[in-house]
Enzyme design. Sequence first.
Site, short mmCIF file in Angstrom:
data_model
loop_
_atom_site.label_atom_id
_atom_site.label_comp_id
_atom_site.label_asym_id
_atom_site.label_seq_id
_atom_site.Cartn_x
_atom_site.Cartn_y
_atom_site.Cartn_z
N ARG A 113 30.92 44.98 41.20
CA ARG A 113 30.59 43.72 40.53
C ARG A 113 30.45 42.63 41.58
NH1 ARG A 113 33.34 39.18 38.33
NH2 ARG A 113 32.49 38.48 36.35
N LYS A 122 37.55 34.74 36.54
CA LYS A 122 36.21 34.55 35.97
C LYS A 122 36.15 33.20 35.29
CE LYS A 122 33.37 36.60 32.30
NZ LYS A 122 32.10 37.25 32.47
N SER A 148 30.81 44.89 27.10
CA SER A 148 31.86 43.90 26.85
C SER A 148 31.84 43.54 25.37
CB SER A 148 31.61 42.62 27.65
OG SER A 148 31.60 42.90 29.03
N1 TZP Z 1 35.86 39.70 32.44
C1 TZP Z 1 36.76 39.17 31.62
S1 TZP Z 1 38.11 38.61 32.48
C2 TZP Z 1 37.45 39.11 33.98
C3 TZP Z 1 36.21 39.68 33.75
C4 TZP Z 1 35.32 40.22 34.78
C5 TZP Z 1 38.13 38.93 35.29
C6 TZP Z 1 39.37 39.75 35.44
O1 TZP Z 1 40.00 39.45 36.67
P1 TZP Z 1 41.58 39.43 36.82
O2 TZP Z 1 41.79 38.90 38.22
O3 TZP Z 1 42.06 40.85 36.71
O4 TZP Z 1 42.13 38.54 35.76
#
Ligand code: TZP
Length: 214
Positions: free
Chosen positions: A40, A138, A109
């Site tokens: 990603r 994010k 998702s």
């Molecule tokens: N989609 C929803 S939350 C997220 C993504 C890509 C980020 C998750 O990152 P982390 O650091 O594990 O909270």
Amino acid sequence: MTQIDGSLYVLTDRRAAGERSLVEVVHAAVQGGATVIQLRDKHASTRALVELGRALLEITRPAGVPLIVNDRIDVALAIDADGVHVGQDDMPAPIARRLLGPDRILGVSAGTVEEARQAQRDGADYLGTGDVYGTPTKADAGIPIGVSGLAEVARATSLPVVAIGGIQPGNAAAAIAAGASGVAVISAVIGAADPEAAARKLRGIVKKELEMRD
Ligand code: TZP
Ligand code: MG
């Protein structure tokens, strides 16, 4: 339908890796027991994605760990990755399924019951559900759905649900207890000082909770 073991699903993130190379960090995560790796990077050039994806496949394929590419079906096909993950603003899942064919993994998702039902009808192999706890990683993740939102989605689908967003060793078991089949993380593994140990610990927590539940 392709079955996946989503118990510890690790997403790459250049920023979280810091000074270290992602190849090195992903290698450590796989050594520690990551069951899926997602490539990603929303800002990388196509060339950089192809090159990183090829390098990651050299780690994941011998380990029997699927490599999923976020969003970029073209990149996934170009490098012969194991699958693609699409969000609600990405390529519509039915088209993604058609482009990927029946055998590659399609993740979608789904943060609501309606999105989950639709994704299942559209040919998803698993769902990514969150933001569960509130993520620092994010920016546009929206309002966290909590374990209650996660449980609603898990009840609405027979697909494996991978919980994402703010997952850490201290709250991973609660996500599994709510019905998730696994946890997806960025910072808890890619940002860890020792990604192998961090992966091993999370995988152990998930495994134990899955055994208790089933
Ligand atoms: N989609 C929803 S939350 C997220 C993504 C890509 C980020 C998750 O990152 P982390 O650091 O594990 O909270
Ligand atoms: Mg996406």
